[in-house]
Design a protein around this motif. Structure first.
Motif, mmCIF file in Angstrom:
data_model
loop_
_atom_site.group_PDB
_atom_site.id
_atom_site.type_symbol
_atom_site.label_atom_id
_atom_site.label_comp_id
_atom_site.label_asym_id
_atom_site.label_seq_id
_atom_site.Cartn_x
_atom_site.Cartn_y
_atom_site.Cartn_z
ATOM 1 N N THR A 56 38.995 26.572 45.328
ATOM 2 C CA THR A 56 40.418 26.553 45.642
ATOM 3 C C THR A 56 40.755 25.109 46.195
ATOM 4 O O THR A 56 40.029 24.410 46.614
ATOM 5 C CB THR A 56 40.317 27.585 46.953
ATOM 6 N N VAL A 110 47.914 26.830 49.009
ATOM 7 C CA VAL A 110 46.431 27.169 48.489
ATOM 8 C C VAL A 110 46.623 27.484 46.874
ATOM 9 O O VAL A 110 47.305 28.496 46.796
ATOM 10 C CB VAL A 110 45.867 28.228 49.292
ATOM 11 N N GLU A 111 45.827 26.791 46.179
ATOM 12 C CA GLU A 111 45.882 27.303 44.962
ATOM 13 C C GLU A 111 44.493 27.555 44.203
ATOM 14 O O GLU A 111 43.533 26.657 44.298
ATOM 15 C CB GLU A 111 47.037 26.865 44.004
ATOM 16 N N PRO A 112 44.140 28.585 43.526
ATOM 17 C CA PRO A 112 42.653 28.735 43.098
ATOM 18 C C PRO A 112 42.841 28.023 41.511
ATOM 19 O O PRO A 112 43.795 27.995 40.910
ATOM 20 C CB PRO A 112 42.552 30.270 42.806
ATOM 21 N N LYS A 121 39.112 37.052 44.313
ATOM 22 C CA LYS A 121 40.507 36.641 45.027
ATOM 23 C C LYS A 121 40.226 36.478 46.501
ATOM 24 O O LYS A 121 40.919 36.032 47.148
ATOM 25 C CB LYS A 121 41.578 37.965 45.028
ATOM 26 N N ILE A 155 40.637 33.173 48.245
ATOM 27 C CA ILE A 155 42.059 32.591 48.405
ATOM 28 C C ILE A 155 42.589 32.978 49.465
ATOM 29 O O ILE A 155 43.476 32.333 50.341
ATOM 30 C CB ILE A 155 42.931 33.042 47.194
ATOM 31 N N LYS A 156 42.452 34.340 49.682
ATOM 32 C CA LYS A 156 43.123 34.815 50.985
ATOM 33 C C LYS A 156 42.508 34.424 52.281
ATOM 34 O O LYS A 156 43.312 33.855 53.212
ATOM 35 C CB LYS A 156 42.577 36.356 51.139
ATOM 36 N N ASP A 167 41.342 31.044 52.700
ATOM 37 C CA ASP A 167 41.841 30.013 52.694
ATOM 38 C C ASP A 167 43.375 29.851 53.273
ATOM 39 O O ASP A 167 43.726 28.955 54.065
ATOM 40 C CB ASP A 167 41.732 29.030 51.243
ATOM 41 N N GLU A 168 44.249 30.790 52.365
ATOM 42 C CA GLU A 168 45.504 30.939 53.019
ATOM 43 C C GLU A 168 45.599 31.268 54.309
ATOM 44 O O GLU A 168 46.397 30.630 55.026
ATOM 45 C CB GLU A 168 46.187 32.173 52.175
#
Lengths: 536, 239
Positions: A166, A175-177, A394, A397-398, A400-401
């Motif tokens: 990420t 944030v982007e994976p 996923k 990502i969650k 990190d967001e």
């Protein structure tokens, strides 16, 4: 989906990308700034390679490297590096690196410290710069996809296997994976933990190494930090070894010499630090070399001293101090350059590939990244090809967001910039060229306290556009994470070896002839020693 | 010491004045001081602190400088580089400028075996000192009127590879720099003044013009302007 995601756009990352393209792999490079801004640009000395077909000379290169590693280098890895050095340098030559030449049209070579022969190929004093820029030019030619200004947050890992990483898009603060069949970490070293006492770029915060630790990966030999004896006192800017090589003397303010200036970097650094500890000031003196000689041979050093220290070395002494210069430790990899996380490889200063051991030989860092990037890419590509089922988890990502959003609301009661400065000082004093159990433990408790305080720190710039306050906060988090790991490793190694000097254990101890391994379980740092060459 | 910075505040470009208590600081030291002590939202790029990584170029009173290699003067005005979108404060999108390297084929394209002598390497030494700080690009007045112009650093790089005996395909490079390239330069020398590495792109462009004539190219403005000088019977290029 790319076969290989390379994180970091310096010498290691770009070499890897070009080699990957040659092999037909789909490759993507992601970096936190722009490729030519990497630390590689600061490398001056050269890149080691025996260019003649002379087995004896290659053997000498292997022996020099092994000796310098002080028992922590793996003969097999070092042999691979030295035997492939010629191919690496000729590859660089074929893509256009402007190596300095001899009068008869050969690649010029010079002798660096600790080397038996003249084997460092160079481009004046700009070897790293010119290699890096040539690599970049080739990446432009080969249409290598490079994403700039994306900051690595975490690796996407499930059941000990990597699925990508990420990133924080710095421009949009989102944030982007990026999913990939294999990942190569080429994010550089962590010498900037010694904030205020490092010759490195302020970007050298060990982001990839810290992310590997968070993902459950193993790190090794973190305690081995190479200090350069002659950084400018105020700015920590490097004054090259060539000043001492040309006859520069080290003096204290009483005009006394206190060390043989041509000893190894770690020995000279210790002598300089001792003087400073006694309350003395230390200077590099090149006045006796004369204006003509200095202008001809050390113009860059003169310019730096005038500009950053306000003194002219032709008539003044240059105030200096030792400063953190290169980190031998990093992500622990096996002989295939794969880390303890399947599919996650590491190269360059970010990796600990059993080549530099307790002390790096000048000219071997550029060599390592050129040679091992090729091997790492080959292995990563093989790994990618064999991977049949692939998922896109996923969860990371969650997380990190959530983290990113939370940072905007942290109370910011404690200033992390002040803590960063303090940790730099404490590491320099307590985990620098001299170390001792009690001092290391004091530093560790300070770092752990700072970790506890992290939720009370935060940012005052709340912008969602190019927020460097926030990026520096995350870098600081990485620095804290690695400071703890570095200190635990330094405490565990109860002996002196190469760059790691313990005042309470001033001799080396055969039982520590092993890689120190650090990892995290349930958020707790664990440590162990593993024999060099054994699987980690 | 007082100085001013053109910043992006509330999505608008504004000049803000600051006063700092530092003595004889580099501009980068001054910016770092401001960020740490005065305003955490001040946005700029930096890296090596010693003029080699090319991160911190800005404009000072309209002239390009590396922040780490410039001593701040009273009342200086600090602005972002030109010809890239200002992302925030002093940070500019570099991708457009860097794209000129691709468009001008500024790379070794087709390798051929060649013995590179000491003198051969010296001929490209200064051009390969480039740190891609993009100062010259920002200083170039041609880009103000022609956004497609390849600009100084890309052309210097082309010259460096044209001059490299290992390049087998020189013609290809000469071909791509004819349009929006060497003939669009006004030879004003701003780029040469701006370069922190002492590179002289203006001269490299002149050399490329000479090289182009070897491949049968000539200055297109002479054959088009004023209905053509040749019709008048006057040939200003002297041949």
């Amino acid at each position: 989906m790319v076969d290989i995601l390379i994180i970091g756009g310096g010498g290691a990352g770009l070499s890897g990308a070009l080699r990957a393209k040659e092999m037909g792999a789909k490759v993507l490079v992601v970096n936190k700034a722009y490729p030519t801004r990497a630390q590689t640009s600061m490398a001056q000395g050269g890149i080691n390679a025996v260019l003649e077909d002379d087995k004896e000379k290659i053997k000498a290169h292997i022996e020099d490297t092994l000796r310098s590693s002080m028992g922590l280098g793996d003969e097999e890895m070092i042999r691979k590096m030295c035997e492939n050095a010629k191919e690496g340098v000729l590859w660089l030559d074929r893509i256009g690196v402007p190596f300095s030449r001899t009068e008869d049209g050969k690649i010029a070579q010079r002798k660096l410290g600790g080397a038996k022969d003249k084997r460092a190929c160079y481009s004046q004093d700009y070897t790293g710069l010119k290699i890096l820029h040539t690599l970049y030019d080739q990446c432009v030619k080969e249409n290598i996809e490079i994403l700039n200004e994306k900051f690595l947050l975490n690796f996407i890992v499930e059941d000990g296997e990597v699925f990508g990483a990420t990133f924080l898009d710095i421009r949009e603060m989102k944030v982007e994976p990026i999913y990939a069949k294999s990942v190569i970490v080429a994010t550089g070293g962590y010498a900037h933990l010694y904030h205020g006492f490092s010759t490195n770029s302020s970007h050298a915060t060990g982001d990839g190494v810290a992310a590997a630790l968070r993902a459950g990966g193993k790190l090794s030999n973190l305690e081995f930090v190479q200090f350069h004896p002659t950084a400018l006192k105020n700015s920590s800017i490097l004054i090259s070894e060539s000043a001492r090589g040309a006859g520069g003397k080290l003096l204290n303010q009483k005009g006394e010499r206190f060390v043989d200036e041509l000893k190894t970097r770690d020995e000279v650094s210790r002598a300089v630090f001792r003087e400073i500890e006694k309350g003395n000031e230390v200077f590099l003196d090149i006045r006796h070399l004369g204006e003509e000689f200095i202008e001809e041979n050390l113009p860059q050093e003169r310019k730096l001293a005038i500009f950053y220290e306000g003194i002219d070395p032709i008539k003044d002494l240059i105030p200096i101090k030792p400063a953190a210069h290169y980190t031998m430790g990093g992500i622990a990899v096996n002989r295939d350059l794969q880390s303890s996380i399947r599919g996650l490889f590491a190269i360059g200063e970010a990796s600990e590939a059993m080549t530099h051991g307790a002390n790096r030989l000048g000219g071997n860092s550029l060599l390592e990244l050129v040679v091992f990037s090729k091997d790492a890419v080959r292995n990563a590509y093989e790994f990618a090809k064999k991977r049949d089922s692939f998922k896109e988890p996923k969860e990371q990502i969650k997380k990190d967001e959530n983290f990113l959003n939370a940072v905007y609301y942290l109370p910011n009661k404690i200033d992390f910039y002040e803590k960063r400065e303090m940790i730099g000082k404490i590491l320099y004093q307590n985990c620098g060229v001299f170390r001792e159990d009690i001092n290391l433990k004091a530093a560790l408790s300070y770092v752990r306290q700072a970790q506890k305080e992290l939720p009370f720190m935060g940012i005052s710039d709340k912008s969602r556009v190019y927020n460097t306050n926030l990026v520096e906060f995350i870098e600081f988090g990485n620095m804290l994470e690695l400071s703890e790991a570095l200190l635990v490793a330094a405490i565990s190694r109860r002996e002196s070896r190469g760059a790691h000097f313990r005042e309470d254990f001033p001799k080396s101890d055969k039982s520590y002839e092993a890689r120190s391994i650090i990892w995290k379980e349930e958020g707790v740092i664990c440590g162990d020693f593993v024999k060099v060459g054994n699987e980690i | 010491m007082r100085f001013r910075i053109r910043r992006t505040l509330e999505e608008k470009s504004q000049i803000v004045e600051y006063e700092i208590p530092l003595e004889n600081p580099t501009l980068l030291e001054a910016l770092n001081y401001l960020k740490l002590k005065v305003d955490r939202s001040l946005t700029f790029s930096s890296g090596c602190r010693s003029e080699i990584c090319g991160s911190c170029a800005v404009r000072v009173n309209g002239k390009e400088k590396l922040a780490c290699g410039y001593k701040l003067q009273e009342n200086d005005l600090i602005e972002p580089l030109r010809y890239g979108e200002v992302i925030r404060d002093l940070v500019v999108d570099m991708n457009g400028a860097l794209d000129t390297l691709k468009r001008s084929k500024a790379y070794l394209d087709s390798f051929k075996e060649a013995t590179i002598t000491y003198e051969d390497e010296k001929r490209i030494e200064i051009q390969t000192d480039c740190i891609l700080c993009v100062s010259c690009f920002s200083s170039c007045p041609v880009l103000e009127v022609n956004g497609e112009f390849l600009g100084p650093f890309a052309l210097t790089r082309v010259y460096r590879y044209v001059n490299d005996k290992r390049e087998a395909n020189v013609k290809d490079k000469i071909d791509v720099i004819q349009k929006n390239g060497i003939w669009d330069c006004t030879l004003c020398g701003e780029c040469t003044m701006a370069c922190p590495q002492g590179i002289d792109p203006k001269n490299d462009i002149l050399m490329l013009r000479g090289k182009s004539s070897e491949f049968g190219y000539s200055d297109p403005s002479f054959s088009q302007g004023f209905g053509g000088f040749d019709d008048f019977g006057f040939n200003p290029s002297g041949f």
